[in-house]
Design an enzyme around this catalytic site. Structure first.
Site, short mmCIF file in Angstrom:
data_model
loop_
_atom_site.label_atom_id
_atom_site.label_comp_id
_atom_site.label_asym_id
_atom_site.label_seq_id
_atom_site.Cartn_x
_atom_site.Cartn_y
_atom_site.Cartn_z
N ASP A 269 4.29 7.98 0.07
CA ASP A 269 3.39 7.18 0.90
C ASP A 269 2.00 7.19 0.26
O ASP A 269 1.52 8.22 -0.22
CB ASP A 269 3.33 7.77 2.31
CG ASP A 269 2.50 6.92 3.26
OD1 ASP A 269 3.08 6.07 3.94
OD2 ASP A 269 1.27 7.12 3.33
N ASN A 277 -7.08 -0.87 3.27
CA ASN A 277 -6.86 -2.27 3.64
C ASN A 277 -7.99 -2.79 4.51
O ASN A 277 -8.49 -3.91 4.32
CB ASN A 277 -5.54 -2.41 4.39
CG ASN A 277 -4.46 -3.06 3.55
OD1 ASN A 277 -4.72 -3.54 2.46
ND2 ASN A 277 -3.25 -3.06 4.05
N ASP A 286 -2.65 -5.37 -1.55
CA ASP A 286 -1.44 -5.79 -2.26
C ASP A 286 -1.49 -5.39 -3.73
O ASP A 286 -0.48 -5.00 -4.32
CB ASP A 286 -1.26 -7.31 -2.15
CG ASP A 286 -0.82 -7.75 -0.75
OD1 ASP A 286 -0.41 -6.88 0.04
OD2 ASP A 286 -0.89 -8.96 -0.47
N GLU A 311 3.44 0.74 3.04
CA GLU A 311 2.95 1.51 1.89
C GLU A 311 3.91 2.63 1.51
O GLU A 311 3.55 3.52 0.74
CB GLU A 311 1.57 2.08 2.18
CG GLU A 311 1.52 3.16 3.25
CD GLU A 311 1.32 2.61 4.65
OE1 GLU A 311 0.77 3.34 5.49
OE2 GLU A 311 1.70 1.45 4.90
#
Length: 408
Positions: A269, A277, A286, A311
């Site tokens: 992760d 983000n 992204d 993620e």
């Protein structure tokens, strides 16, 4: 190595099929008429199957090229008989020799926008317009346009390489250059490779311009190449993650069913990804996912990486123990943490709306870290689901211990 061989086979399959068509043709030159008739009909059957699959999977580029190929072989086979005009077989040959490469080049640029749509209607109208243009020229009774098709446009003797009209040879060459160039721009797509295979097959058979049998064999082989392209890309869309290029969760489930008695599952992760983000935007997020995926793809120790979702990523290590894979996972974690990521984007301001609309441009380097949880099959965790759940719990332990670490 397995993935490399599979990818190489996928990219070379069109050319193997064309080579097989050539071998089949050389062995079947003296085929009896009933068998030859079956071969002639098979090309249309293949075009129909390909068009149906294109329709089902919404593959408009293959659909319209299949239509062009069907029209092309029909015109070469039956055109002089049903035209009702003074158009000669040689004239039809010149027209088809130019129309096919031009349409392959044209449709290779079009995006997938559906068949039953406004864009699909426009593309259908484009094909009809070409037919109407030829018909109008035929009805006009003038042969000037045919003279233009057969005229030598450059001071080079291309007829030595092929009996095709010079304009057609130029069209084939330009189309080939376009398709090869597109391979470097869109390396993941099998469509342009299949289009190259079709282009070479059609060039070969038109170059010989002999009889109906080779037309049927090579046009049919072209149809099979396009069908395989449809299947390959549809499979890729179903089992590959579009953003990262890694196998998707569906592929993960299939591979987990193939695991034997000994295996390790690692859950990975990206640390603080939601905050990242929110701060820099989803587009930058992204790019981070792509960066991490490119590192995970190269994990050592026999591991295969998958995008699990969001993620999170999963790595399978068949036939391994936790002690076997820990050094490789530590190396992967360390490599990701030391790989800089440059941000060139607007930072989202959390202040007033006026300031938020203006934003501020940044250009700085940040470092991404990941947390990894790992577990293996044993007496306590006997199923893939329980091993994965154990790895997920270990991942949360890594988070609680401060992130950027591997936990078992």
């Amino acid at each position: 190595m397995k993935i490399t061989i599979k990818a190489a086979l996928s990219k070379t399959m069109p050319f193997f099929l064309i080579a097989a068509a050539y071998f089949f043709y050389t062995k079947m030159k003296a085929m009896p008429n009933p068998q030859a008739e079956v071969i002639n009909i098979s090309a249309y059957v293949i075009f129909f199957v390909g068009a149906a699959l294109s329709w089902k999977f919404n593959r408009s580029r293959e659909f319209y090229i299949l239509i062009i190929l069907a029209i092309g072989i029909s015109a070469l086979t039956y055109g002089p008989e049903i035209s009702g005009t003074a158009l000669r077989k040689e004239d039809i040959y010149s027209i088809i020799s130019l129309v096919i490469p031009l349409n392959i080049a044209l449709f290779s640029f079009f995006k997938e926008r559906g068949i039953i749509s406004l864009w699909g209607g426009l593309r259908t109208a484009l094909i009809l317009a070409q037919g109407l243009l030829v018909y109008w020229q035929m009805e006009s009774g003038t042969g000037e346009w045919l003279e233009l098709l057969n005229k030598d446009w450059v001071p080079v003797n291309l007829h030595a390489a092929a009996p095709l009209p010079q304009l057609s040879v130029i069209a084939f060459i330009i189309t080939l250059i376009i398709l090869i160039t597109r391979l470097f721009i869109y390396p993941a797509s099998s469509q342009d490779i299949s289009f190259i295979g079709v282009l070479l097959a059609i060039f070969y058979v038109l170059h010989h311009n002999s009889s109906l049998l080779p037309y049927s064999i090579f046009f049919a082989a072209s149809g099979i190449v396009l069908i395989i392209s449809i299947i390959q890309d549809s499979y890729s869309m179903a089992f590959s993650d579009e953003l990262t290029g890694l196998p998707s969760r569906r592929a993960l489930k299939q591979d987990m069913m193939k695991l034997g008695f000994n295996y390790v599952i690692a859950m990975l992760d990206i640390d603080h990804f939601k905050k990242f983000n929110d701060t820099y935007g989803h587009d930058t997020g992204d790019e981070v996912l792509k960066l991490v995926a490119s590192s995970i793809r190269d994990v050592a120790g026999g591991g295969r990486a998958f995008r699990y979702g969001g993620e999170e990523f999963t790595i399978l290590f068949p036939g391994k123990s936790v002690n076997d894979v820990l050094p490789h996972l530590e190396e992967l974690r360390d490599r990701i943490s030391k790989r800089p990521f440059t941000i060139r984007a607007k930072v989202r301001s959390k202040s007033s709306p006026q300031k938020r609309s203006l934003g501020s441009k940044t250009s700085k380097q940040v470092y991404i870290t990941v947390s990894i949880g790992v577990s293996q099959k044993n007496e306590k965790y006997k199923t893939t689901d329980s091993v994965m759940k154990s790895a997920d719990i270990a991942l949360y332990r890594a988070k609680k211990k401060g992130r950027n670490r591997v936990s078992k």
